[in-house]
Write a protein that holds these residues in place. Structure first.
Motif, PDB file in Angstrom:
ATOM      1  N   LYS A  30       0.695  -1.249  -0.006  1.00 49.27           N
ATOM      2  CA  LYS A  30       0.265   0.007  -0.042  1.00 49.27           C
ATOM      3  C   LYS A  30       0.688   1.323  -0.129  1.00 49.27           C
ATOM      4  O   LYS A  30       0.150   2.311  -0.100  1.00 49.27           O
ATOM      5  CB  LYS A  30      -0.763   0.021   1.244  1.00 49.27           C
ATOM      6  N   GLU A  31       2.041   1.158   0.197  1.00 47.13           N
ATOM      7  CA  GLU A  31       3.046   2.287   0.045  1.00 47.13           C
ATOM      8  C   GLU A  31       3.549   2.663  -1.347  1.00 47.13           C
ATOM      9  O   GLU A  31       3.859   3.659  -1.772  1.00 47.13           O
ATOM     10  CB  GLU A  31       4.206   1.860   0.868  1.00 47.13           C
ATOM     11  N   ASP A  32       3.243   1.925  -2.076  1.00 49.59           N
ATOM     12  CA  ASP A  32       3.330   1.911  -3.828  1.00 49.59           C
ATOM     13  C   ASP A  32       2.403   3.104  -4.500  1.00 49.59           C
ATOM     14  O   ASP A  32       1.236   2.570  -4.823  1.00 49.59           O
ATOM     15  CB  ASP A  32       3.400   0.682  -4.524  1.00 49.59           C
ATOM     16  N   GLU A  33       2.963   4.235  -4.729  1.00 51.62           N
ATOM     17  CA  GLU A  33       1.970   5.079  -5.295  1.00 51.62           C
ATOM     18  C   GLU A  33       1.534   4.747  -6.625  1.00 51.62           C
ATOM     19  O   GLU A  33       0.608   5.305  -7.252  1.00 51.62           O
ATOM     20  CB  GLU A  33       2.645   6.371  -5.198  1.00 51.62           C
ATOM     21  N   LYS A  70      -3.424   1.254  -2.293  1.00 53.30           N
ATOM     22  CA  LYS A  70      -4.244   1.819  -1.082  1.00 53.30           C
ATOM     23  C   LYS A  70      -5.592   1.473  -1.063  1.00 53.30           C
ATOM     24  O   LYS A  70      -6.246   1.539  -0.176  1.00 53.30           O
ATOM     25  CB  LYS A  70      -3.809   3.183  -1.165  1.00 53.30           C
TER      26      LYS A  70
END
Length: 309
Positions: free
Chosen positions: A172-175, A180
């Motif tokens: 979920k930190e991968d933009e 997310k």
């Protein structure tokens, strides 16, 4: 030519005839790896590559090895011999690497079993994250991944094997993945590999062919094929030459080709001096050739201490 440094310490502790602990700690300056040359920046960094508690038993019928801790991925065959003292060239195959790779050289928190019997060998690994996106045991977004492989030695010096992995790889930190808002469990990655090794007299050949499928809710499913052949010819007890051609084919008509050649000299059994040249080319939106000339000196230091009563 920039001066670069890489050091790996391999501590081990034999507890008794069956139990032992092993580790590997790497310290290096940046840039050191060929993949670092395309991005700016300098510095020094350290990584724990392995740290595990192990149990082994060996008999006339076969062997069993149980491992738990921070482990290299059990996928493929290159990581089984990932060591500058064993690698006849300087670079590593494109599908392996620290960052932006399909199989990272960084460890995963895992439990593993290795078995061998007669001509067969096998391994199974249960990990906290994907080899395409290894996560610390303290990080968020850890998702169970399975890795397995098996092989058969058809005759002395000739082995073929297969391996596979499956499990979520997004976090979920991968933009760039929209993860997310998406459950990474619904987007598992998978890899399938075929490898072969042949050694005869003073010649050796290592071959790997791999396919990776990486679903992504933002960009669609990315499929990549990687293949390389690594040839080494020993000329004398001190000299050898090696070559590794590589081909990568990915979705959206991506292509990357490279060829790496090297000559190695062993002044003694503890050192290797390599002179290495690599030419790489791709057809990305800004295609370019990368020409890299490297000189690498590998020194091995052995130290042991025995406990006394």
């Amino acid at each position: 030519m920039p001066e670069m440094f890489d050091s790996i310490v391999w501590p081990s502790w034999k507890i008794d005839n069956n139990w032992f602990a092993t580790g590997a700690v790497q310290l290096y300056t940046r840039p050191y790896f060929y993949s670092d040359f395309s991005s700016p920046g300098f510095g020094a960094k350290g990584d724990i590559l392995q740290a595990s508690l192990n149990y082994s038993r060996v008999s006339d019928k076969g062997s069993i090895l149980l491992r738990a801790g921070e482990l290299s991925s059990a996928f493929g065959s290159f990581l089984l011999r990932y060591d500058d003292a064993d690698n006849p060239l300087v670079d590593i195959p494109a599908e392996y690497g620290y960052y932006y790779s399909q199989v990272s050289t960084l460890p995963v928190a895992a439990a593993e079993i290795d078995l061998s019997r007669a001509r067969w060998d096998g391994r199974a690994q249960f990990a906290n994250s994907s080899p395409a996106n290894p996560r610390s045991i303290f990080a968020h977004d850890q998702y169970a991944n399975w890795v397995g492989g098996t092989g058969i030695t058809l005759h002395q010096g000739f082995r073929i094997g297969v391996s596979a992995y499956h499990g979520p790889y997004l976090d979920k930190e991968d933009e760039y993945s929209y993860s997310k808002w998406v459950n990474p469990h619904k987007w598992p990655a998978r890899g399938l590999g075929l490898d072969a090794s042949l050694a005869r007299n003073h010649s050796s050949l290592q071959v790997e062919v791999q396919k990776f499928v990486m679903p992504n809710p933002a960009a669609g499913t990315y499929v990549e094929w990687d293949s390389y052949a690594e040839f080494k010819q020993t000329l004398s007890p001190r000299w050898y030459v090696a070559m590794r051609p590589l081909l990568t084919r990915g979705s959206w008509d991506y292509r990357e080709r490279s060829i790496e050649i090297a000559a190695g000299f062993r002044p003694n059994r503890y050192q290797i001096l390599k002179v290495d040249y690599e030419l790489a080319k791709d057809n990305s939106s800004s295609p370019h050739n990368e020409n890299t000339l490297a000189i690498q000196l590998v020194t091995t230091l052995n130290w042991s201490a025995a406990a006394r009563n």
